[in-house]
Design an enzyme around this catalytic site. Structure first.
Site, PDB file in Angstrom:
ATOM      1  N   GLY A  10       0.836  -1.201   0.000  1.00  0.00           N
ATOM      2  CA  GLY A  10       0.000   0.000   0.000  1.00  0.00           C
ATOM      3  C   GLY A  10       0.868   1.247   0.000  1.00  0.00           C
ATOM      4  N   ALA A  11       1.012   1.882  -1.174  1.00  0.00           N
ATOM      5  CA  ALA A  11       1.868   3.066  -1.291  1.00  0.00           C
ATOM      6  C   ALA A  11       0.995   4.315  -1.388  1.00  0.00           C
ATOM      7  CB  ALA A  11       2.773   2.938  -2.513  1.00  0.00           C
ATOM      8  N   THR A 133      -5.518   1.826   9.839  1.00  0.00           N
ATOM      9  CA  THR A 133      -6.399   1.894  11.008  1.00  0.00           C
ATOM     10  C   THR A 133      -7.458   0.821  10.855  1.00  0.00           C
ATOM     11  OG1 THR A 133      -6.083   4.250  11.071  1.00  0.00           O
ATOM     12  CG2 THR A 133      -7.902   3.366  12.349  1.00  0.00           C
ATOM     13  N   GLU A 167      -0.628   4.643  12.729  1.00  0.00           N
ATOM     14  CA  GLU A 167       0.062   5.864  12.313  1.00  0.00           C
ATOM     15  C   GLU A 167      -0.807   7.062  12.675  1.00  0.00           C
ATOM     16  OE1 GLU A 167       3.194   6.389  11.290  1.00  0.00           O
ATOM     17  OE2 GLU A 167       2.365   8.334  11.780  1.00  0.00           O
ATOM     18  N   LEU A 169       0.027  10.296  11.880  1.00  0.00           N
ATOM     19  CA  LEU A 169       0.354  11.482  11.075  1.00  0.00           C
ATOM     20  C   LEU A 169      -0.913  12.142  10.557  1.00  0.00           C
ATOM     21  CD1 LEU A 169      -0.032  11.150   7.727  1.00  0.00           C
ATOM     22  CD2 LEU A 169       1.878   9.614   8.022  1.00  0.00           C
ATOM     23  N   LYS A 222      -6.058   4.088  18.397  1.00  0.00           N
ATOM     24  CA  LYS A 222      -6.114   4.859  17.159  1.00  0.00           C
ATOM     25  C   LYS A 222      -7.540   5.328  16.892  1.00  0.00           C
ATOM     26  CE  LYS A 222      -5.179   6.779  13.336  1.00  0.00           C
ATOM     27  NZ  LYS A 222      -4.493   6.606  12.101  1.00  0.00           N
ATOM     28  N   LEU A 223      -8.501   4.411  17.019  1.00  0.00           N
ATOM     29  CA  LEU A 223      -9.892   4.815  16.814  1.00  0.00           C
ATOM     30  C   LEU A 223     -10.284   5.889  17.824  1.00  0.00           C
ATOM     31  CD1 LEU A 223     -11.871   1.471  16.224  1.00  0.00           C
ATOM     32  CD2 LEU A 223     -10.915   3.043  14.546  1.00  0.00           C
ATOM     33  N   ASN A 226      -8.779   9.412  17.048  1.00  0.00           N
ATOM     34  CA  ASN A 226      -9.494  10.089  15.968  1.00  0.00           C
ATOM     35  C   ASN A 226     -10.889  10.512  16.401  1.00  0.00           C
ATOM     36  OD1 ASN A 226      -7.467  10.213  14.116  1.00  0.00           O
ATOM     37  ND2 ASN A 226      -8.046   8.360  13.021  1.00  0.00           N
ATOM     38  N   ARG A 262      -6.244  22.250  30.680  1.00  0.00           N
ATOM     39  CA  ARG A 262      -6.888  20.938  30.556  1.00  0.00           C
ATOM     40  C   ARG A 262      -7.498  20.767  29.179  1.00  0.00           C
ATOM     41  NH1 ARG A 262     -10.855  21.635  35.420  1.00  0.00           N
ATOM     42  NH2 ARG A 262     -10.988  23.592  34.262  1.00  0.00           N
ATOM     43  N   CYS A 278     -10.104   9.477   7.467  1.00  0.00           N
ATOM     44  CA  CYS A 278     -10.129   8.721   8.729  1.00  0.00           C
ATOM     45  C   CYS A 278     -11.270   9.037   9.688  1.00  0.00           C
ATOM     46  CB  CYS A 278      -8.805   8.903   9.454  1.00  0.00           C
ATOM     47  SG  CYS A 278      -7.479   8.022   8.631  1.00  0.00           S
ATOM     48  N   PHE A 279     -11.527  10.318   9.940  1.00  0.00           N
ATOM     49  CA  PHE A 279     -12.407  10.645  11.063  1.00  0.00           C
ATOM     50  C   PHE A 279     -13.776   9.968  10.971  1.00  0.00           C
ATOM     51  CE2 PHE A 279     -10.356  14.891  12.592  1.00  0.00           C
ATOM     52  CZ  PHE A 279      -9.287  14.167  13.071  1.00  0.00           C
TER      53      PHE A 279
HETATM   54  C1  UDX Z   1      -5.195   5.159   4.850  1.00  0.00           C
HETATM   55  C2  UDX Z   1      -4.606   4.438   6.029  1.00  0.00           C
HETATM   56  O1  UDX Z   1      -3.646   3.489   5.669  1.00  0.00           O
HETATM   57  C3  UDX Z   1      -5.583   3.829   6.833  1.00  0.00           C
HETATM   58  O2  UDX Z   1      -5.091   3.820   8.155  1.00  0.00           O
HETATM   59  C4  UDX Z   1      -6.825   4.536   6.866  1.00  0.00           C
HETATM   60  O3  UDX Z   1      -7.665   3.670   7.561  1.00  0.00           O
HETATM   61  C5  UDX Z   1      -7.398   4.875   5.505  1.00  0.00           C
HETATM   62  O4  UDX Z   1      -6.523   5.001   4.543  1.00  0.00           O
HETATM   63  P1  UDX Z   1      -4.053   5.673   2.774  1.00  0.00           P
HETATM   64  O5  UDX Z   1      -2.605   5.417   2.653  1.00  0.00           O
HETATM   65  O6  UDX Z   1      -4.510   7.043   3.074  1.00  0.00           O
HETATM   66  O7  UDX Z   1      -4.575   4.676   3.811  1.00  0.00           O
HETATM   67  O8  UDX Z   1      -4.915   5.060   1.614  1.00  0.00           O
HETATM   68  P2  UDX Z   1      -4.630   5.092   0.110  1.00  0.00           P
HETATM   69  O9  UDX Z   1      -3.930   6.354  -0.221  1.00  0.00           O
HETATM   70  O10 UDX Z   1      -5.901   4.695  -0.534  1.00  0.00           O
HETATM   71  O11 UDX Z   1      -3.544   3.931  -0.056  1.00  0.00           O
HETATM   72  C6  UDX Z   1      -3.805   2.571  -0.011  1.00  0.00           C
HETATM   73  C7  UDX Z   1      -3.029   1.921  -1.146  1.00  0.00           C
HETATM   74  O12 UDX Z   1      -3.107   0.511  -1.015  1.00  0.00           O
HETATM   75  C8  UDX Z   1      -3.540   2.259  -2.531  1.00  0.00           C
HETATM   76  O13 UDX Z   1      -2.512   2.828  -3.282  1.00  0.00           O
HETATM   77  C9  UDX Z   1      -3.984   0.916  -3.096  1.00  0.00           C
HETATM   78  O14 UDX Z   1      -3.757   0.789  -4.477  1.00  0.00           O
HETATM   79  C10 UDX Z   1      -3.139  -0.041  -2.307  1.00  0.00           C
HETATM   80  N1  UDX Z   1      -3.664  -1.401  -2.230  1.00  0.00           N
HETATM   81  C11 UDX Z   1      -4.927  -1.604  -1.830  1.00  0.00           C
HETATM   82  C12 UDX Z   1      -2.838  -2.466  -2.547  1.00  0.00           C
HETATM   83  O15 UDX Z   1      -1.691  -2.295  -2.929  1.00  0.00           O
HETATM   84  N2  UDX Z   1      -3.317  -3.734  -2.438  1.00  0.00           N
HETATM   85  C13 UDX Z   1      -4.587  -3.980  -2.046  1.00  0.00           C
HETATM   86  O16 UDX Z   1      -4.978  -5.145  -1.958  1.00  0.00           O
HETATM   87  C14 UDX Z   1      -5.417  -2.884  -1.736  1.00  0.00           C
HETATM   88  C1  UDX Z   2      -6.357  12.833  11.241  1.00  0.00           C
HETATM   89  C2  UDX Z   2      -5.619  12.797  12.583  1.00  0.00           C
HETATM   90  O1  UDX Z   2      -5.271  14.127  12.975  1.00  0.00           O
HETATM   91  C3  UDX Z   2      -4.394  11.931  12.476  1.00  0.00           C
HETATM   92  O2  UDX Z   2      -3.771  11.821  13.750  1.00  0.00           O
HETATM   93  C4  UDX Z   2      -4.792  10.575  11.979  1.00  0.00           C
HETATM   94  O3  UDX Z   2      -3.649   9.763  11.808  1.00  0.00           O
HETATM   95  C5  UDX Z   2      -5.554  10.658  10.683  1.00  0.00           C
HETATM   96  O4  UDX Z   2      -6.662  11.527  10.816  1.00  0.00           O
HETATM   97  P1  UDX Z   2      -6.036  14.147   8.963  1.00  0.00           P
HETATM   98  O5  UDX Z   2      -7.396  13.652   8.645  1.00  0.00           O
HETATM   99  O6  UDX Z   2      -4.955  13.956   7.983  1.00  0.00           O
HETATM  100  O7  UDX Z   2      -5.503  13.485  10.316  1.00  0.00           O
HETATM  101  O8  UDX Z   2      -6.089  15.731   9.247  1.00  0.00           O
HETATM  102  P2  UDX Z   2      -6.524  16.625  10.491  1.00  0.00           P
HETATM  103  O9  UDX Z   2      -5.534  17.702  10.609  1.00  0.00           O
HETATM  104  O10 UDX Z   2      -6.791  15.836  11.697  1.00  0.00           O
HETATM  105  O11 UDX Z   2      -7.864  17.304   9.979  1.00  0.00           O
HETATM  106  C6  UDX Z   2      -9.047  16.574   9.796  1.00  0.00           C
HETATM  107  C7  UDX Z   2     -10.172  17.503   9.411  1.00  0.00           C
HETATM  108  O12 UDX Z   2     -10.548  18.320  10.488  1.00  0.00           O
HETATM  109  C8  UDX Z   2      -9.839  18.451   8.261  1.00  0.00           C
HETATM  110  O13 UDX Z   2     -10.937  18.524   7.379  1.00  0.00           O
HETATM  111  C9  UDX Z   2      -9.594  19.763   8.969  1.00  0.00           C
HETATM  112  O14 UDX Z   2      -9.816  20.876   8.150  1.00  0.00           O
HETATM  113  C10 UDX Z   2     -10.588  19.678  10.084  1.00  0.00           C
HETATM  114  N1  UDX Z   2     -10.246  20.537  11.227  1.00  0.00           N
HETATM  115  C11 UDX Z   2      -9.120  20.313  11.941  1.00  0.00           C
HETATM  116  C12 UDX Z   2     -11.100  21.570  11.599  1.00  0.00           C
HETATM  117  O15 UDX Z   2     -12.143  21.795  10.970  1.00  0.00           O
HETATM  118  N2  UDX Z   2     -10.770  22.341  12.676  1.00  0.00           N
HETATM  119  C13 UDX Z   2      -9.642  22.133  13.401  1.00  0.00           C
HETATM  120  O16 UDX Z   2      -9.426  22.870  14.375  1.00  0.00           O
HETATM  121  C14 UDX Z   2      -8.784  21.082  13.023  1.00  0.00           C
END
Ligand code: UDX
Ligand code: UDX
Length: 467
Positions: A10-11, A133, A167, A169, A222-223, A226, A262, A278-279
């Site tokens: 998964g890249a 996740t 993760e 990030l 993780k759940l 988020n 707090r 994710c959220f």
């Molecule tokens: C994220 C996080 O990994 C996960 O924690 C979260 O729950 C949702 O998605 P992300 O890296 O953001 O994953 O997803 P995506 O950019 O869609 O990457 C997944 C990759 O896996 C895709 O490039 C897809 O082609 C690849 N994949 C999927 C495989 O190589 N093999 C498979 O069987 C399925």
């Molecule tokens: C989130 C979690 O932060 C990260 O730890 C987890 O690994 C993956 O899901 P991400 O979805 O990449 O990361 O971005 P995040 O910065 O959390 O923002 C999520 C959404 O909330 C965005 O649409 C952002 O605009 C919104 N947001 C964030 C707000 O509307 N207000 C805020 O104060 C912060």
């Protein structure tokens, strides 16, 4: 055991940056990213670093340093698994669309397929790490698949152990989050495997920040992280709506409550609602789990966080229509920002999608500007292609990409800011106002523009959370 070779299946937005940073910080380890999607792999291998499939500040530099040295991208999954001491599973786990748990449970078919492939191709002892996740107790499924392979091959010394290493990030800050994490979480029950993974991180992370838990605690953390983060956004958006109605200012309220140590000051920005891959998915997962275990009030409690988020998005679209004299049919609206947050090209669950769809439904002509999101992505998200012949006067909603903000606002009745891109804080309001049709509106749904300058330039201004 010391890990020398890593394979990551998964890249994507998570696997790509994560493995790039591991390769950067651990030159002694060979890291191979595999993906079924050949186009994506080709983009990771593109000589032009501006065309990597994931946009993250700093990512191109890391890839430039490591690619071809100890960071490799390939579609040859089997060989990469066979050579690996450690395999990360970083495939996507979307919400199920049909069948049992549709709309809430995660679709684990890709996790399962990857686990089966690892079971078949691995050699010797392999540590399998969940990076995606996942719902709590998924490691059990992975373990069951792997141990069946272990038993099936007598004479062969295949063995596995499973770790959970979620993760944390956030997109847009992936590289700095990875280089300087608040914590690294490793869940598992085999101390040797946990040590092996901790050893990798200890190349750049202070060991005090590496937390060890059992498998289920790690998955659930993780759940929970988020869900808590998303809950803060729904909370501040609920208060923002109340501020608008009462004359309070949500930024002032956020500052006042955020100075309570707090509560803390982060994640209190009102906006169009949360997006990202994710959220929503993770909360729905939590809801599904609570329900599965008969904890109905807990399920409803978390469900409400998602419902408030959908309400916020609908509220914004309705409010734009109502300020524009109850109709946007045939009107040109400049939409600034389509990504779910700034500094990413990702649009998954972006609030811009539902807001734009609602406005198209009302017959608006949208001119959409985003510094990183391409036309194809917007087309697929909106389920409708860009109109070729400019913005007509027909009743049907239409949209066009705009290469610049000034192009977007040409003849527009309103500017709607949906993503907090840095450049939107520095707009030239007199130049924009001169190109718009009067009375012209600014709807700043992120409260990031220089609203005062827009007012001075003659626009009517609506700011999220400002009464
Ligand atoms: C994220 C996080 O990994 C996960 O924690 C979260 O729950 C949702 O998605 P992300 O890296 O953001 O994953 O997803 P995506 O950019 O869609 O990457 C997944 C990759 O896996 C895709 O490039 C897809 O082609 C690849 N994949 C999927 C495989 O190589 N093999 C498979 O069987 C399925
Ligand atoms: C989130 C979690 O932060 C990260 O730890 C987890 O690994 C993956 O899901 P991400 O979805 O990449 O990361 O971005 P995040 O910065 O959390 O923002 C999520 C959404 O909330 C965005 O649409 C952002 O605009 C919104 N947001 C964030 C707000 O509307 N207000 C805020 O104060 C912060």
């Amino acid at each position: 055991m010391t890990v020398r070779t890593i394979c990551c299946i998964g890249a994507g937005y998570v696997g790509g940056p994560t493995m790039a940073v591991i390769a950067d910080r651990c030159p002694q380890i060979q890291v191979t990213l595999v993906d079924l999607n050949a186009e994506r792999i080709a983009a990771w291998n593109d000589a032009d670093l501006g065309r990597l499939p994931v946009y993250e500040p700093g990512l191109a530099d890391v890839v430039a340093r490591c690619r071809g040295r100890n960071l490799h991208f390939t579609t040859e999954v089997d060989g990469a698994i066979a050579a690996a001491d450690m395999v990360f599973l970083s495939v996507n786990t979307p919400t199920k669309r049909k069948g049992l748990g549709a709309g809430q449970a995660s679709d684990l078919r890709w996790i399962e397929a990857s686990a089966r492939q690892v079971a078949a191709q691995a050699r010797g002892h392999t540590i399998v790490v969940e990076k995606s996740t996942l719902p709590v107790r998924t490691a059990e499924t992975i373990q069951a698949i792997l141990s069946a392979a272990q038993q099936g091959t007598e004479g062969d010394t295949k063995s596995f152990s499973v770790l959970s290493n979620p993760e944390f990030l956030a997109e847009g800050t992936a590289i700095s989050d990875l280089e300087n994490p608040d914590r690294v979480l490793i869940g598992g029950d085999d101390p040797g495997s946990i040590d092996a993974l901790a050893e990798i991180y200890s190349n750049w992370v202070n060991p005090e920040r590496i937390l060890r838990t059992n498998l289920w605690s790690s998955e659930l953390s993780k759940l929970t992280a988020n869900a808590f983060l998303a809950q803060r956004i729904s909370s501040i958006n609920a208060i923002g709506a109340l501020c608008e109605a009462t004359g309070a200012d949500v930024k002032e309220v956020a500052r006042a409550i955020g100075s309570d140590s707090r509560l803390g000051s982060k994640f209190l920005a009102a906006g169009p609602g949360f997006g990202g891959s994710c959220f929503r998915k993770d909360i729905l997962n939590l809801v599904y789990l609570c329900r599965h275990y008969g904890l109905e009030p807990a399920a409803q409690y978390w469900e409400q966080v998602v419902e408030l988020n959908s309400w916020q998005q609908q509220r914004i679209a309705r409010l734009v229509v109502s300020r524009l004299f109850g109709t946007v049919s045939g009107k040109r609206l400049a939409v600034l920002g389509f990504a779910f947050k700034a500094d990413t090209n990702d649009t998954r669950e972006s609030p811009a999608i539902s807001i734009c769809r609602d406005l198209l439904e009302e017959g608006a002509h949208l001119a959409i500007h985003d510094p990183k999101v391409g036309v194809d992505q917007i087309t697929s998200d909106l389920g409708q292609g860009a109109s070729a012949s400019g913005l007509g006067l027909a009743d049907e909603g239409s949209w066009q990409p705009a290469a610049s903000v000034l192009e977007a606002v040409e003849g527009a009745d309103a500017v709607i800011v949906l993503t907090e891109w840095g450049q939107y804080a520095q707009l030239d309001w007199p130049a924009i106002a001169a190109r718009m049709r009067r009375p012209a509106w600014l709807f700043d749904v992120r409260a990031v523009t220089d609203a005062e300058a827009a007012r001075v330039a003659g626009l009517r201004v609506w700011l999220v959370g400002e009464g």
